[in-house]
Design a protein around this motif. Structure first.
Motif, mmCIF file in Angstrom:
data_model
loop_
_atom_site.group_PDB
_atom_site.id
_atom_site.type_symbol
_atom_site.label_atom_id
_atom_site.label_comp_id
_atom_site.label_asym_id
_atom_site.label_seq_id
_atom_site.Cartn_x
_atom_site.Cartn_y
_atom_site.Cartn_z
ATOM 1 N N GLN A 138 0.819 -1.209 0.000
ATOM 2 C CA GLN A 138 0.000 0.000 0.000
ATOM 3 C C GLN A 138 0.854 1.261 0.000
ATOM 4 O O GLN A 138 0.589 2.207 -0.735
ATOM 5 C CB GLN A 138 -0.940 0.014 1.208
ATOM 6 N N ALA A 141 2.401 1.685 -3.432
ATOM 7 C CA ALA A 141 1.401 2.141 -4.400
ATOM 8 C C ALA A 141 1.158 3.638 -4.247
ATOM 9 O O ALA A 141 1.055 4.369 -5.242
ATOM 10 C CB ALA A 141 0.096 1.373 -4.228
ATOM 11 N N ILE A 142 1.107 4.114 -3.025
ATOM 12 C CA ILE A 142 0.936 5.550 -2.774
ATOM 13 C C ILE A 142 2.143 6.328 -3.244
ATOM 14 O O ILE A 142 2.016 7.378 -3.884
ATOM 15 C CB ILE A 142 0.670 5.806 -1.277
ATOM 16 N N LEU A 144 4.219 5.564 -5.623
ATOM 17 C CA LEU A 144 4.278 5.588 -7.075
ATOM 18 C C LEU A 144 3.313 6.620 -7.674
ATOM 19 O O LEU A 144 3.565 7.174 -8.741
ATOM 20 C CB LEU A 144 3.965 4.197 -7.654
ATOM 21 N N LYS A 145 2.212 6.879 -6.961
ATOM 22 C CA LYS A 145 1.247 7.876 -7.435
ATOM 23 C C LYS A 145 1.790 9.295 -7.281
ATOM 24 O O LYS A 145 1.403 10.187 -8.012
ATOM 25 C CB LYS A 145 -0.070 7.762 -6.664
ATOM 26 N N ASN A 146 2.661 9.492 -6.308
ATOM 27 C CA ASN A 146 3.195 10.832 -6.048
ATOM 28 C C ASN A 146 4.402 11.080 -6.842
ATOM 29 O O ASN A 146 5.135 11.151 -7.431
ATOM 30 C CB ASN A 146 3.500 11.010 -4.555
#
Length: 146
Positions: A138, A141-142, A144-146
Motif C-alpha cells: 500500500q 502504491a501511494i 508511485l502515485k506521487n
C-alpha cells in the motif's frame, strides 16, 4: 453466546490458530472471554495500554488512527494482536461499526498457550508478516502515485 462446540469450530477457522492441534484449540477456546459491544463503541483507543487481542464473532470493527481508516475487521478476523507481544501503548483505536460479539485472548492466556504449544507463535509471526507485506504494498502504491 457461543456454545462450547460453536466456539471450538469458530476458533479453528481463525488464521492464527488454523494449523494447531485440536486439543490445543479446545483449551485455547475455553479460556477466551466472550464480550458484547454496542455500535460505535471504542473497544480501545490509541495510546492506551493493551494486553489483549480480539476475534470478531459477529459485527464489524474499524481500526483507525483518528479519522484515518486502517482496516475493517469482520467475522473470523482479529485485531489488537500487537498488544499481546509488547508493552507499548496501542498504535491505533478500534471502534465498533455495528453491535459486535468478540472473543478476547489476553497476553497471559496467549503466553501460557505458546509455552504449551510453540507453533502458535509461528502462526502469529506468519500472519503479522503478511500484514506488514500488505502495508508495504500500500505504501509503495501511494509512493508511485506521487
Amino acid at each position: 453466546m457461543l456454545t462450547s462446540v460453536d466456539r471450538l469450530l469458530f476458533v479453528r477457522q481463525v488464521p492464527i490458530f488454523e494449523k494447531l492441534r485440536d486439543d490445543f484449540i479446545v483449551r485455547l477456546a475455553s479460556v477466551m472471554d466472550e464480550l458484547s459491544f454496542p455500535a460505535n463503541y471504542a473497544i480501545f483507543k490509541q495510546g492506551e495500554e493493551g494486553r489483549s487481542l480480539y476475534i470478531v464473532v459477529s459485527g464489524k470493527v474499524k481500526v483507525h488512527i483518528g479519522d484515518k481508516l486502517l482496516a475493517e475487521v469482520n467475522k473470523g478476523k482479529y485485531f489488537g494482536e500487537m498488544a499481546v507481544f509488547d508493552t507499548e501503548p496501542r498504535s491505533a483505536s478500534a471502534t465498533t461499526l455495528e453491535p459486535c460479539e468478540c472473543l478476547e485472548l489476553t497476553q497471559e492466556q496467549l503466553y501460557d498457550a505458546i509455552e504449551e504449544t510453540p507453533e502458535i507463535a509461528v502462526n502469529i509471526i506468519r500472519q503479522l508478516s503478511c500484514r506488514i507485506r500488505q502495508l508495504n504494498q500500500q505504501i509503495n502504491a501511494i509512493a508511485l502515485k506521487n
